[in-house]
Design an enzyme around this catalytic site. Structure first.
Site, PDB file in Angstrom:
ATOM      1  N   ALA A  83      17.003  42.339  -0.560  1.00 35.72           N
ATOM      2  CA  ALA A  83      17.633  42.066  -1.862  1.00 35.72           C
ATOM      3  C   ALA A  83      18.795  41.092  -1.705  1.00 35.72           C
ATOM      4  O   ALA A  83      19.653  41.265  -0.838  1.00 35.72           O
ATOM      5  CB  ALA A  83      18.134  43.376  -2.471  1.00 35.72           C
ATOM      6  N   GLY A  84      18.814  40.078  -2.534  1.00 38.27           N
ATOM      7  CA  GLY A  84      19.914  39.113  -2.471  1.00 38.27           C
ATOM      8  C   GLY A  84      19.984  38.291  -3.746  1.00 38.27           C
ATOM      9  O   GLY A  84      18.999  38.156  -4.470  1.00 38.27           O
ATOM     10  N   ILE A  85      21.181  37.767  -3.989  1.00 38.43           N
ATOM     11  CA  ILE A  85      21.393  36.941  -5.190  1.00 38.43           C
ATOM     12  C   ILE A  85      22.147  35.666  -4.796  1.00 38.43           C
ATOM     13  O   ILE A  85      22.744  35.603  -3.722  1.00 38.43           O
ATOM     14  CB  ILE A  85      22.225  37.698  -6.260  1.00 38.43           C
ATOM     15  N   THR A  86      22.096  34.686  -5.670  1.00 38.45           N
ATOM     16  CA  THR A  86      22.952  33.497  -5.511  1.00 38.45           C
ATOM     17  C   THR A  86      23.856  33.373  -6.736  1.00 38.45           C
ATOM     18  O   THR A  86      23.455  33.747  -7.855  1.00 38.45           O
ATOM     19  CB  THR A  86      22.128  32.191  -5.405  1.00 38.45           C
ATOM     20  N   ASP A  88      25.797  30.109  -7.076  1.00 38.53           N
ATOM     21  CA  ASP A  88      26.228  28.875  -6.434  1.00 38.53           C
ATOM     22  C   ASP A  88      27.338  28.161  -7.222  1.00 38.53           C
ATOM     23  O   ASP A  88      27.250  28.000  -8.442  1.00 38.53           O
ATOM     24  CB  ASP A  88      25.036  27.915  -6.285  1.00 38.53           C
ATOM     25  N   GLY A 143      28.055  24.421  -2.065  1.00 41.45           N
ATOM     26  CA  GLY A 143      27.832  25.278  -3.235  1.00 41.45           C
ATOM     27  C   GLY A 143      27.555  26.732  -2.897  1.00 41.45           C
ATOM     28  O   GLY A 143      27.322  27.544  -3.791  1.00 41.45           O
ATOM     29  N   TYR A 147      27.438  32.830  -0.431  1.00 37.62           N
ATOM     30  CA  TYR A 147      26.106  33.179   0.099  1.00 37.62           C
ATOM     31  C   TYR A 147      26.049  32.948   1.622  1.00 37.62           C
ATOM     32  O   TYR A 147      25.551  33.790   2.380  1.00 37.62           O
ATOM     33  CB  TYR A 147      25.076  32.316  -0.634  1.00 37.62           C
ATOM     34  N   GLY A 178      14.096  29.488   5.790  1.00 35.83           N
ATOM     35  CA  GLY A 178      14.554  28.248   5.174  1.00 35.83           C
ATOM     36  C   GLY A 178      14.222  28.290   3.685  1.00 35.83           C
ATOM     37  O   GLY A 178      14.045  29.361   3.102  1.00 35.83           O
TER      38      GLY A 178
HETATM   39  N1  CAA Z   1      29.468  16.051  -0.113  1.00 37.53           N
HETATM   40  C1  CAA Z   1      30.657  16.557  -0.520  1.00 37.53           C
HETATM   41  N2  CAA Z   1      30.826  17.182  -1.687  1.00 37.53           N
HETATM   42  C2  CAA Z   1      29.792  17.273  -2.479  1.00 37.53           C
HETATM   43  C3  CAA Z   1      28.524  16.777  -2.151  1.00 37.53           C
HETATM   44  C4  CAA Z   1      28.393  16.133  -0.908  1.00 37.53           C
HETATM   45  N3  CAA Z   1      27.226  15.631  -0.496  1.00 37.53           N
HETATM   46  N4  CAA Z   1      27.677  17.045  -3.123  1.00 37.53           N
HETATM   47  C5  CAA Z   1      28.385  17.686  -4.062  1.00 37.53           C
HETATM   48  N5  CAA Z   1      29.656  17.850  -3.669  1.00 37.53           N
HETATM   49  C6  CAA Z   1      30.714  18.546  -4.350  1.00 37.53           C
HETATM   50  C7  CAA Z   1      31.764  17.640  -4.907  1.00 37.53           C
HETATM   51  O1  CAA Z   1      32.983  18.114  -4.362  1.00 37.53           O
HETATM   52  C8  CAA Z   1      31.755  17.836  -6.402  1.00 37.53           C
HETATM   53  O2  CAA Z   1      32.976  18.381  -6.822  1.00 37.53           O
HETATM   54  P1  CAA Z   1      34.038  17.454  -7.648  1.00 37.53           P
HETATM   55  O3  CAA Z   1      33.274  16.906  -8.808  1.00 37.53           O
HETATM   56  O4  CAA Z   1      35.130  18.351  -8.040  1.00 37.53           O
HETATM   57  O5  CAA Z   1      34.459  16.404  -6.664  1.00 37.53           O
HETATM   58  C9  CAA Z   1      30.693  18.896  -6.616  1.00 37.53           C
HETATM   59  O6  CAA Z   1      30.082  19.221  -5.398  1.00 37.53           O
HETATM   60  C10 CAA Z   1      29.560  18.359  -7.450  1.00 37.53           C
HETATM   61  O7  CAA Z   1      29.788  18.806  -8.678  1.00 37.53           O
HETATM   62  P2  CAA Z   1      28.658  18.577  -9.779  1.00 37.53           P
HETATM   63  O8  CAA Z   1      29.322  18.724 -11.097  1.00 37.53           O
HETATM   64  O9  CAA Z   1      27.871  17.342  -9.495  1.00 37.53           O
HETATM   65  O10 CAA Z   1      27.676  19.730  -9.504  1.00 37.53           O
HETATM   66  P3  CAA Z   1      27.816  21.238  -9.880  1.00 37.53           P
HETATM   67  O11 CAA Z   1      29.213  21.725  -9.674  1.00 37.53           O
HETATM   68  O12 CAA Z   1      27.188  21.416 -11.203  1.00 37.53           O
HETATM   69  O13 CAA Z   1      26.854  21.909  -8.778  1.00 37.53           O
HETATM   70  C11 CAA Z   1      26.189  22.713  -6.694  1.00 37.53           C
HETATM   71  C12 CAA Z   1      27.129  21.753  -7.424  1.00 37.53           C
HETATM   72  C13 CAA Z   1      26.487  24.153  -7.109  1.00 37.53           C
HETATM   73  C14 CAA Z   1      26.437  22.576  -5.204  1.00 37.53           C
HETATM   74  C15 CAA Z   1      24.729  22.372  -7.067  1.00 37.53           C
HETATM   75  O14 CAA Z   1      24.463  21.061  -6.644  1.00 37.53           O
HETATM   76  C16 CAA Z   1      23.738  23.281  -6.432  1.00 37.53           C
HETATM   77  O15 CAA Z   1      23.398  24.318  -6.961  1.00 37.53           O
HETATM   78  N6  CAA Z   1      23.208  22.912  -5.255  1.00 37.53           N
HETATM   79  C17 CAA Z   1      22.197  23.686  -4.543  1.00 37.53           C
HETATM   80  C18 CAA Z   1      22.834  24.629  -3.604  1.00 37.53           C
HETATM   81  C19 CAA Z   1      21.711  25.281  -2.825  1.00 37.53           C
HETATM   82  O16 CAA Z   1      21.058  24.682  -1.990  1.00 37.53           O
HETATM   83  N7  CAA Z   1      21.459  26.570  -3.078  1.00 37.53           N
HETATM   84  C20 CAA Z   1      20.407  27.248  -2.410  1.00 37.53           C
HETATM   85  C21 CAA Z   1      19.814  28.237  -3.353  1.00 37.53           C
HETATM   86  S1  CAA Z   1      18.298  28.919  -2.686  1.00 37.53           S
HETATM   87  C22 CAA Z   1      18.804  29.955  -1.486  1.00 37.53           C
HETATM   88  O17 CAA Z   1      19.954  30.244  -1.338  1.00 37.53           O
HETATM   89  C23 CAA Z   1      17.730  30.563  -0.649  1.00 37.53           C
HETATM   90  C24 CAA Z   1      17.989  30.290   0.768  1.00 37.53           C
HETATM   91  O18 CAA Z   1      18.402  31.188   1.490  1.00 37.53           O
HETATM   92  C25 CAA Z   1      17.683  28.971   1.331  1.00 37.53           C
END
Ligand code: CAA
Length: 240
Positions: A83-86, A88, A143, A147, A178
């Site tokens: 069980a797990g949630i995100t 982000d 993000g 997690y 992954g």
């Molecule tokens: N390098 C540095 N900073 C970065 C960046 C990068 N490449 N990309 C984004 N950022 C940062 C910036 O600091 C920026 O903040 P500021 O605007 O204040 O400078 C912010 O991220 C981007 O803001 P946005 O408004 O563009 O985006 P957001 O805030 O709406 O969402 C996020 C950002 C939450 C990271 C979104 O991109 C996201 O959800 N990414 C996916 C994260 C992910 O991979 N989750 C995995 C879920 S699945 C899982 O967890 C299963 C598993 O085990 C693998």
């Protein structure tokens, strides 16, 4: 007599396939879900696997839930903590609530569930605990400070419980999947997900079957020499 396996988060995502594969391997399987009663009903209708609702972030709920399962289905031999949630958000925007929800559900659940099954496993001299971590607990992910912290914490927890349990014929292992084709990953913004898939050497998302196959392997009575391990199943995206 069939061994009994309990899978948390077992009605959807990876847990669903884990439960189905364990059942196919001959185990008596019970799953835990939390909120989505509709998905749980559909799961039980199609698999005949009983699904019981409680919050794995709540210690007392886990204590009562484990007692219920053991009373109705027999002692728990195999525990899969899936069980797990995100929630982000980049840290500079993350709320305290987003932090604690993920820590309590994804990491707190390890203590809450293991603490309530481990004494029975020790007394009976057999157990298999399989904890689902994540590639992002190993490499970090923008993000996901909450997690990644929880999923990394699972690895230290797993190794410690493995050491403490080794003399009792109980193995404790972690799987670090992954990016897999689940609802959780489907919620990642489309352009972000495309970049992620471009960086997976095998060129595709994992499937729930890719992960479930390893859970069944680790659950087996003959897997007793594998303990404290972190098994990475990520298409080559991260190699520690
Ligand atoms: N390098 C540095 N900073 C970065 C960046 C990068 N490449 N990309 C984004 N950022 C940062 C910036 O600091 C920026 O903040 P500021 O605007 O204040 O400078 C912010 O991220 C981007 O803001 P946005 O408004 O563009 O985006 P957001 O805030 O709406 O969402 C996020 C950002 C939450 C990271 C979104 O991109 C996201 O959800 N990414 C996916 C994260 C992910 O991979 N989750 C995995 C879920 S699945 C899982 O967890 C299963 C598993 O085990 C693998």
């Amino acid at each position: 007599m069939k061994r009994t396996a309990l899978v948390t988060g077992g009605t959807r995502g990876l847990g669903r396939q884990i439960a189905i594969d364990l059942q196919a391997a001959g185990y008596q399987v019970v799953v835990v879900y939390h909120n989505n009663a509709e998905a749980a009903a559909e799961f039980t209708r199609t698999t005949s696997i009983p699904a019981i609702s409680w919050d794995v972030a709540d210690f007392e709920a886990c204590r009562l839930g484990v007692a219920h399962v053991e009373r109705d289905y027999g002692a728990i031999d195999i525990l899969v903590n899936d069980a797990g949630i995100t929630r982000d958000a980049v840290l500079h925007r993350m709320t305290e609530d987003q932090w604690w929800q993920v820590i309590n559900t994804n990491l707190g659940s390890m203590f809450n569930m293991c603490r309530n099954v481990i004494e029975g496993m020790r007394t009976r001299g057999f157990g298999r605990v399989i904890n689902i971590s994540s590639i992002n607990g190993e490499k970090g992910q923008i993000g996901q400070a909450n997690y990644a912290a929880a999923k990394a914490g699972i690895l230290g927890f797993t190794r410690t419980l493995a050491l403490e349990s080794a003399r009792k014929n109980i193995t404790v292992n972690a799987i670090a999947p992954g990016y897999c084709d689940t609802e959780m990953v489907a919620a990642v913004p489309e352009e972000v997900l495309k970049t992620i898939i471009d960086n997976i050497p095998v060129g595709r998302l994992g499937t729930p079957e890719d992960i479930a196959r390893m859970v069944t392997f680790l659950a087996d009575d003959n897997a007793g020499f594998i303990t404290g391990a972190t098994i990475e199943i990520n298409g080559g995206q991260y190699m520690s």
